[in-house]
Scaffold this motif. Sequence first.
Motif, short mmCIF file in Angstrom:
data_model
loop_
_atom_site.label_atom_id
_atom_site.label_comp_id
_atom_site.label_asym_id
_atom_site.label_seq_id
_atom_site.Cartn_x
_atom_site.Cartn_y
_atom_site.Cartn_z
N CYS A 109 1.89 -3.55 -8.54
CA CYS A 109 2.86 -3.76 -7.46
C CYS A 109 3.66 -2.50 -7.18
CB CYS A 109 3.81 -4.90 -7.82
SG CYS A 109 2.99 -6.48 -7.93
N GLU A 110 4.09 -1.84 -8.22
CA GLU A 110 4.89 -0.63 -8.03
C GLU A 110 4.06 0.47 -7.37
OE1 GLU A 110 7.69 1.78 -7.34
OE2 GLU A 110 8.08 -0.25 -8.05
N ARG A 111 2.79 0.58 -7.75
CA ARG A 111 1.91 1.57 -7.12
C ARG A 111 1.76 1.26 -5.63
NH1 ARG A 111 -3.24 2.33 -5.47
NH2 ARG A 111 -4.07 4.44 -5.68
N ASN A 112 1.55 -0.02 -5.29
CA ASN A 112 1.44 -0.40 -3.88
C ASN A 112 2.71 -0.06 -3.11
OD1 ASN A 112 -1.14 -1.32 -4.08
ND2 ASN A 112 -0.60 -3.48 -4.13
N ARG A 113 3.87 -0.36 -3.73
CA ARG A 113 5.14 -0.05 -3.06
C ARG A 113 5.31 1.45 -2.84
NH1 ARG A 113 7.16 -3.75 -7.00
NH2 ARG A 113 7.21 -5.81 -6.08
N SER A 114 4.98 2.24 -3.86
CA SER A 114 5.14 3.69 -3.72
C SER A 114 4.16 4.25 -2.69
CB SER A 114 5.01 4.39 -5.06
OG SER A 114 3.70 4.27 -5.55
N MET A 115 2.95 3.73 -2.67
CA MET A 115 1.98 4.18 -1.66
C MET A 115 2.46 3.81 -0.25
SD MET A 115 -0.44 5.72 -3.31
CE MET A 115 -1.92 5.73 -2.36
N GLN A 116 3.05 2.62 -0.11
CA GLN A 116 3.56 2.21 1.20
C GLN A 116 4.72 3.10 1.62
OE1 GLN A 116 2.24 -0.27 3.35
NE2 GLN A 116 3.54 0.92 4.70
N ARG A 117 5.58 3.45 0.66
CA ARG A 117 6.68 4.35 0.98
C ARG A 117 6.15 5.70 1.45
NH1 ARG A 117 9.37 1.53 -3.32
NH2 ARG A 117 8.53 2.93 -4.89
N LEU A 118 5.10 6.20 0.81
CA LEU A 118 4.47 7.46 1.24
C LEU A 118 3.92 7.34 2.66
CD1 LEU A 118 2.53 8.65 -1.92
CD2 LEU A 118 4.36 9.85 -0.75
N ARG A 119 3.21 6.23 2.94
CA ARG A 119 2.67 6.02 4.29
C ARG A 119 3.79 5.93 5.31
NH1 ARG A 119 -0.90 2.76 1.27
NH2 ARG A 119 0.32 0.89 1.72
N ASN A 120 4.87 5.22 4.97
CA ASN A 120 6.01 5.11 5.89
C ASN A 120 6.63 6.47 6.16
OD1 ASN A 120 5.60 2.37 5.96
ND2 ASN A 120 7.31 1.87 4.60
N ALA A 121 6.78 7.26 5.10
CA ALA A 121 7.38 8.60 5.26
C ALA A 121 6.48 9.49 6.11
CB ALA A 121 7.62 9.24 3.89
N ARG A 122 5.17 9.37 5.93
CA ARG A 122 4.23 10.19 6.68
C ARG A 122 4.25 9.88 8.17
NH1 ARG A 122 -0.77 8.97 4.16
NH2 ARG A 122 0.17 9.41 2.16
N ARG A 123 4.43 8.60 8.51
CA ARG A 123 4.41 8.23 9.92
C ARG A 123 5.76 8.41 10.59
NH1 ARG A 123 6.69 3.29 10.77
NH2 ARG A 123 6.89 2.02 8.93
N GLY A 124 6.78 8.72 9.84
CA GLY A 124 8.10 8.92 10.42
C GLY A 124 8.74 7.61 10.81
N LEU A 125 9.35 7.56 11.97
CA LEU A 125 10.07 6.37 12.40
C LEU A 125 9.23 5.45 13.28
CD1 LEU A 125 13.52 8.01 13.14
CD2 LEU A 125 12.81 6.74 11.11
N ARG A 126 7.97 5.81 13.53
CA ARG A 126 7.13 4.96 14.38
C ARG A 126 6.83 3.64 13.67
NH1 ARG A 126 2.10 7.35 14.57
NH2 ARG A 126 2.73 8.57 12.79
N PRO A 127 6.85 2.51 14.38
CA PRO A 127 6.51 1.24 13.75
C PRO A 127 5.02 1.20 13.39
CG PRO A 127 6.85 0.95 16.09
CD PRO A 127 7.22 2.37 15.78
N ILE A 128 4.67 0.39 12.41
CA ILE A 128 3.30 0.36 11.91
C ILE A 128 2.33 -0.31 12.87
CG2 ILE A 128 1.83 -0.64 10.11
CD1 ILE A 128 3.99 -0.01 8.14
N ALA A 129 2.59 -1.51 13.31
CA ALA A 129 1.57 -2.24 14.06
C ALA A 129 2.14 -2.87 15.32
CB ALA A 129 0.94 -3.30 13.18
N LYS A 130 2.68 -2.06 16.19
CA LYS A 130 3.24 -2.58 17.44
C LYS A 130 2.55 -1.88 18.59
CE LYS A 130 7.45 -4.14 15.50
NZ LYS A 130 8.75 -4.61 15.80
N MET A 131 1.36 -2.36 18.91
CA MET A 131 0.56 -1.70 19.94
C MET A 131 1.09 -2.00 21.35
SD MET A 131 -3.17 -2.26 18.17
CE MET A 131 -3.71 -3.10 19.59
N ASP A 132 1.77 -3.12 21.50
CA ASP A 132 2.18 -3.52 22.85
C ASP A 132 3.70 -3.53 23.03
OD1 ASP A 132 2.56 -5.58 21.13
OD2 ASP A 132 1.79 -7.13 22.45
N VAL A 133 4.38 -2.67 22.34
CA VAL A 133 5.83 -2.60 22.46
C VAL A 133 6.19 -2.06 23.84
CG1 VAL A 133 7.89 -1.43 21.61
CG2 VAL A 133 6.22 -2.30 20.01
N VAL A 134 7.11 -2.74 24.48
CA VAL A 134 7.59 -2.29 25.78
C VAL A 134 8.77 -1.36 25.53
CG1 VAL A 134 8.59 -3.03 27.96
CG2 VAL A 134 6.85 -4.42 26.85
#
Length: 147
Positions: free
Chosen positions: A80-105
């Motif tokens: 679980c901790e590895r998954n959380r840390s990997m997700q934090r890395l992915r979040n940091a890499r993408r910056g402030l963009r949301p993960i899965a909002k393809m149709d955001v107005v």
Amino acid sequence: MKSTRFCLACGNAFAPLPHVPRQRYCSSEACQRARRRDWQSNRLRNDSDYRDNQARAQAKWRASHSRYWREYRGAHPAYCERNRSMQRLRNARRGLRPIAKMDVVRVPRSLDSGFYLLSHAKDAGVAKMNAWTVHIAVLSAPTAPPT
């Protein structure tokens, strides 16, 4: 005279068994695992009946073991901790963009009647499988102020 072949998995030379004339993998355990994995991958890719049967079997297993991942995560905190840390890395890499909002107005507009996915606000930046589908019916819309 025995012919020598090269194993498709490990690349080592081997003498095929006499009763397996088209043998392409040596008899080592790892290479036999690779052979079975290749067979199943090919079967899943090319045989829709096999693919459907596998999907039904997996769905049946998931239904009868619905708590498997919850219990696994409870028993393996390092996972679980590895998954959380990997997700934090992915979040940091993408910056402030949301993960899965393809149709955001991006521009503000009034809410239309229709179906929407509803999820908890603290999860807003991450795609969730457990979002609720809701139907919102707009009964009145904002009107322009009188001139």
